[in-house]
Design a protein around this motif. Structure first.
Motif, PDB file in Angstrom:
ATOM      1  N   LEU A 284      -3.958   0.912   9.156  1.00  0.00           N
ATOM      2  CA  LEU A 284      -3.224   1.025   7.895  1.00  0.00           C
ATOM      3  C   LEU A 284      -3.962   0.176   6.882  1.00  0.00           C
ATOM      4  CD1 LEU A 284       0.486   0.456   9.078  1.00  0.00           C
ATOM      5  CD2 LEU A 284      -0.753   2.627   8.910  1.00  0.00           C
ATOM      6  N   ASN A 285      -4.585   0.804   5.904  1.00  0.00           N
ATOM      7  CA  ASN A 285      -5.380   0.079   4.923  1.00  0.00           C
ATOM      8  C   ASN A 285      -4.842   0.278   3.507  1.00  0.00           C
ATOM      9  OD1 ASN A 285      -7.372  -0.992   6.732  1.00  0.00           O
ATOM     10  ND2 ASN A 285      -8.281   1.052   6.870  1.00  0.00           N
ATOM     11  N   PHE A 286      -4.359  -0.787   2.917  1.00  0.00           N
ATOM     12  CA  PHE A 286      -3.925  -0.799   1.518  1.00  0.00           C
ATOM     13  C   PHE A 286      -2.927   0.320   1.235  1.00  0.00           C
ATOM     14  CE2 PHE A 286      -7.816  -3.023   2.064  1.00  0.00           C
ATOM     15  CZ  PHE A 286      -7.619  -4.184   1.329  1.00  0.00           C
ATOM     16  N   SER A 287      -1.919   0.355   2.084  1.00  0.00           N
ATOM     17  CA  SER A 287      -0.855   1.344   1.953  1.00  0.00           C
ATOM     18  C   SER A 287      -0.022   1.073   0.704  1.00  0.00           C
ATOM     19  CB  SER A 287       0.060   1.285   3.186  1.00  0.00           C
ATOM     20  OG  SER A 287      -0.683   1.317   4.379  1.00  0.00           O
ATOM     21  N   ASP A 288       0.640   2.111   0.208  1.00  0.00           N
ATOM     22  CA  ASP A 288       1.548   1.959  -0.925  1.00  0.00           C
ATOM     23  C   ASP A 288       2.624   0.938  -0.555  1.00  0.00           C
ATOM     24  OD1 ASP A 288       3.517   2.283  -2.936  1.00  0.00           O
ATOM     25  OD2 ASP A 288       2.961   4.385  -3.220  1.00  0.00           O
ATOM     26  N   PRO A 289       2.810  -0.120  -1.351  1.00  0.00           N
ATOM     27  CA  PRO A 289       3.785  -1.159  -0.985  1.00  0.00           C
ATOM     28  C   PRO A 289       5.241  -0.753  -1.160  1.00  0.00           C
ATOM     29  CG  PRO A 289       2.798  -1.661  -3.119  1.00  0.00           C
ATOM     30  CD  PRO A 289       2.041  -0.490  -2.549  1.00  0.00           C
TER      31      PRO A 289
ATOM     32  N   LEU B  31      -2.545  -1.933  16.508  1.00  0.00           N
ATOM     33  CA  LEU B  31      -2.472  -1.600  15.085  1.00  0.00           C
ATOM     34  C   LEU B  31      -3.275  -2.619  14.285  1.00  0.00           C
ATOM     35  CD1 LEU B  31      -0.984  -0.080  12.652  1.00  0.00           C
ATOM     36  CD2 LEU B  31       0.691  -1.931  12.797  1.00  0.00           C
ATOM     37  N   GLU B  32      -4.068  -2.137  13.317  1.00  0.00           N
ATOM     38  CA  GLU B  32      -4.767  -3.022  12.389  1.00  0.00           C
ATOM     39  C   GLU B  32      -4.320  -2.691  10.968  1.00  0.00           C
ATOM     40  OE1 GLU B  32      -8.973  -3.310  12.896  1.00  0.00           O
ATOM     41  OE2 GLU B  32      -8.847  -3.526  15.088  1.00  0.00           O
ATOM     42  N   PHE B  33      -3.883  -3.716  10.249  1.00  0.00           N
ATOM     43  CA  PHE B  33      -3.261  -3.540   8.927  1.00  0.00           C
ATOM     44  C   PHE B  33      -3.926  -4.470   7.925  1.00  0.00           C
ATOM     45  CE2 PHE B  33      -0.030  -5.346   6.033  1.00  0.00           C
ATOM     46  CZ  PHE B  33       0.416  -4.201   5.371  1.00  0.00           C
ATOM     47  N   LYS B  34      -4.316  -3.930   6.766  1.00  0.00           N
ATOM     48  CA  LYS B  34      -4.893  -4.738   5.682  1.00  0.00           C
ATOM     49  C   LYS B  34      -4.226  -4.369   4.360  1.00  0.00           C
ATOM     50  CE  LYS B  34      -9.351  -3.809   6.386  1.00  0.00           C
ATOM     51  NZ  LYS B  34     -10.838  -3.889   6.287  1.00  0.00           N
ATOM     52  N   THR B  35      -4.036  -5.372   3.506  1.00  0.00           N
ATOM     53  CA  THR B  35      -3.444  -5.148   2.186  1.00  0.00           C
ATOM     54  C   THR B  35      -3.818  -6.292   1.259  1.00  0.00           C
ATOM     55  OG1 THR B  35      -1.358  -4.732   1.002  1.00  0.00           O
ATOM     56  CG2 THR B  35      -1.294  -6.342   2.787  1.00  0.00           C
TER      57      THR B  35
ATOM     58  N   LYS C 269       3.511  -8.014  19.341  1.00  0.00           N
ATOM     59  CA  LYS C 269       2.813  -9.284  19.454  1.00  0.00           C
ATOM     60  C   LYS C 269       1.586  -9.279  18.546  1.00  0.00           C
ATOM     61  CE  LYS C 269       5.699 -10.431  22.705  1.00  0.00           C
ATOM     62  NZ  LYS C 269       6.802 -11.381  22.432  1.00  0.00           N
ATOM     63  N   PHE C 270       1.348 -10.383  17.869  1.00  0.00           N
ATOM     64  CA  PHE C 270       0.208 -10.483  16.966  1.00  0.00           C
ATOM     65  C   PHE C 270      -1.013 -11.042  17.697  1.00  0.00           C
ATOM     66  CE2 PHE C 270       3.950 -10.911  14.167  1.00  0.00           C
ATOM     67  CZ  PHE C 270       3.717  -9.844  13.324  1.00  0.00           C
ATOM     68  N   ASP C 271      -2.141 -10.338  17.574  1.00  0.00           N
ATOM     69  CA  ASP C 271      -3.409 -10.833  18.106  1.00  0.00           C
ATOM     70  C   ASP C 271      -4.192 -11.596  17.041  1.00  0.00           C
ATOM     71  OD1 ASP C 271      -2.998  -9.702  20.589  1.00  0.00           O
ATOM     72  OD2 ASP C 271      -4.001  -7.832  20.065  1.00  0.00           O
ATOM     73  N   PHE C 272      -3.940 -11.247  15.771  1.00  0.00           N
ATOM     74  CA  PHE C 272      -4.709 -11.845  14.685  1.00  0.00           C
ATOM     75  C   PHE C 272      -3.910 -11.745  13.392  1.00  0.00           C
ATOM     76  CE2 PHE C 272      -7.754 -11.172  11.122  1.00  0.00           C
ATOM     77  CZ  PHE C 272      -8.416 -12.394  11.167  1.00  0.00           C
ATOM     78  N   VAL C 273      -3.865 -12.832  12.633  1.00  0.00           N
ATOM     79  CA  VAL C 273      -3.211 -12.845  11.321  1.00  0.00           C
ATOM     80  C   VAL C 273      -4.082 -13.669  10.372  1.00  0.00           C
ATOM     81  CG1 VAL C 273      -1.198 -13.586   9.985  1.00  0.00           C
ATOM     82  CG2 VAL C 273      -0.877 -12.639  12.285  1.00  0.00           C
ATOM     83  N   SER C 274      -4.352 -13.116   9.187  1.00  0.00           N
ATOM     84  CA  SER C 274      -5.133 -13.839   8.187  1.00  0.00           C
ATOM     85  C   SER C 274      -4.545 -13.605   6.805  1.00  0.00           C
ATOM     86  CB  SER C 274      -6.596 -13.384   8.192  1.00  0.00           C
ATOM     87  OG  SER C 274      -7.323 -14.029   7.150  1.00  0.00           O
ATOM     88  N   VAL C 275      -4.436 -14.677   6.028  1.00  0.00           N
ATOM     89  CA  VAL C 275      -3.973 -14.557   4.643  1.00  0.00           C
ATOM     90  C   VAL C 275      -5.145 -14.600   3.668  1.00  0.00           C
ATOM     91  CG1 VAL C 275      -1.679 -15.482   5.103  1.00  0.00           C
ATOM     92  CG2 VAL C 275      -3.530 -17.046   4.480  1.00  0.00           C
TER      93      VAL C 275
ATOM     94  N   ILE D 219      -7.378 -10.994   0.755  1.00  0.00           N
ATOM     95  CA  ILE D 219      -7.063  -9.814   1.543  1.00  0.00           C
ATOM     96  C   ILE D 219      -6.286 -10.269   2.773  1.00  0.00           C
ATOM     97  CG2 ILE D 219      -7.986  -7.837   2.816  1.00  0.00           C
ATOM     98  CD1 ILE D 219      -8.492  -7.775  -0.240  1.00  0.00           C
ATOM     99  N   TYR D 220      -5.101  -9.711   2.963  1.00  0.00           N
ATOM    100  CA  TYR D 220      -4.238 -10.063   4.081  1.00  0.00           C
ATOM    101  C   TYR D 220      -4.484  -9.074   5.227  1.00  0.00           C
ATOM    102  CZ  TYR D 220      -1.895 -12.414   0.199  1.00  0.00           C
ATOM    103  OH  TYR D 220      -1.625 -13.182  -0.909  1.00  0.00           O
ATOM    104  N   CYS D 221      -4.452  -9.592   6.448  1.00  0.00           N
ATOM    105  CA  CYS D 221      -4.778  -8.746   7.591  1.00  0.00           C
ATOM    106  C   CYS D 221      -3.986  -9.173   8.817  1.00  0.00           C
ATOM    107  CB  CYS D 221      -6.285  -8.851   7.882  1.00  0.00           C
ATOM    108  SG  CYS D 221      -6.863  -7.867   9.282  1.00  0.00           S
ATOM    109  N   LEU D 222      -3.621  -8.209   9.653  1.00  0.00           N
ATOM    110  CA  LEU D 222      -3.000  -8.513  10.936  1.00  0.00           C
ATOM    111  C   LEU D 222      -3.377  -7.442  11.948  1.00  0.00           C
ATOM    112  CD1 LEU D 222      -0.357  -6.507  11.654  1.00  0.00           C
ATOM    113  CD2 LEU D 222       0.673  -7.818   9.794  1.00  0.00           C
TER     114      LEU D 222
END
Length: 217
Positions: free
Chosen positions: A116-121, A151-155, A174-180, A209-212
């Motif tokens: 999911l990359n830069f989905s409509d908020p 799942l990989e998500f960026k926004t 469960k989260f494997d990776f989270v970055s603000v 860029i936020y990512c999880l």
């Protein structure tokens, strides 16, 4: 963002049914074994591919994997298709459909990675159910991802990111990776990051860029 209609893109999509599945019947599973050269390869799916910079880059880098770009707009699908044809990306298929029907288009436990990359908020509360990290979408992700899939998500939208963290956590993933601030992570993480068009635009302006990454099983 809705793209301006391009007649050439509509014609291109209509001329290549072997590469673009349009408005599939949710009551009937797509036979992906007939659509890809080697169905045994890992399958990665991007929901909302836009102009396709992300998914086509991945397909070019990893010919040993299969990719599906899900995009609702015909013009966007046409732009992705043009790149697919020019680059001869035989491992990429395009699905022009609404992602709300994801579990109707893919078998259970069939997808290795969902992007999911830069989905409509969809910032208004009354539109919460349209956010791609709302619980009904998460249920579809859980169903279609393999047990070891994720799942990989960026926004760039902090509000959507905060909402997504809570929604995914409450769902029990469960989260494997989270970055603000993804672009200021260490080099080992960044070397595997593939930018989208929006990501390049926002990051070049200094926006975080936020990512999880999350797993459902």
């Amino acid at each position: 963002m809705r793209l301006r209609n391009k007649p050439w893109a509509v014609k291109l999509v209509n001329d290549h049914p072997e590469a673009v599945i349009q408005d599939p019947d949710p009551a009937k599973k797509i036979n992906w074994e007939e659509r890809v050269a080697d169905f045994s390869r890992p399958l990665e799916v991007e929901i909302g591919s836009g102009k396709g910079q992300f998914i086509t880059t991945l397909a070019k880098r990893h010919p040993e994997r299969n990719y599906v770009a899900i995009e609702l707009q015909t013009t966007a699908a046409g732009i992705i298709l043009r790149t697919k044809l020019e680059e001869e990306l035989d491992n990429l298929q395009i699905l022009r459909a609404d992602a709300i029907n994801l579990a109707d288009f893919f078998d259970a436990d069939s997808i290795d990675i969902l992007y999911l990359n830069f989905s409509d908020p969809w910032p208004k509360t009354r539109h919460e159910k349209r956010r791609l990290t709302y619980k009904s979408f998460l249920k579809n992700y859980q169903t279609t991802l393999k047990p070891e899939g994720h799942l990989e998500f960026k926004t760039d939208n902090s509000g959507l990111f905060s909402y997504s963290l809570v929604s995914i956590n409450n769902f029990g993933a469960k989260f494997d990776f989270v970055s603000v601030d993804l672009h200021h992570e260490d080099e080992e993480i960044l070397k595997n990051n593939v930018e989208t068009e929006y990501e390049h635009k926002f990051a070049s302006k200094g926006n975080p860029i936020y990512c999880l990454h999350a797993r459902f099983n």
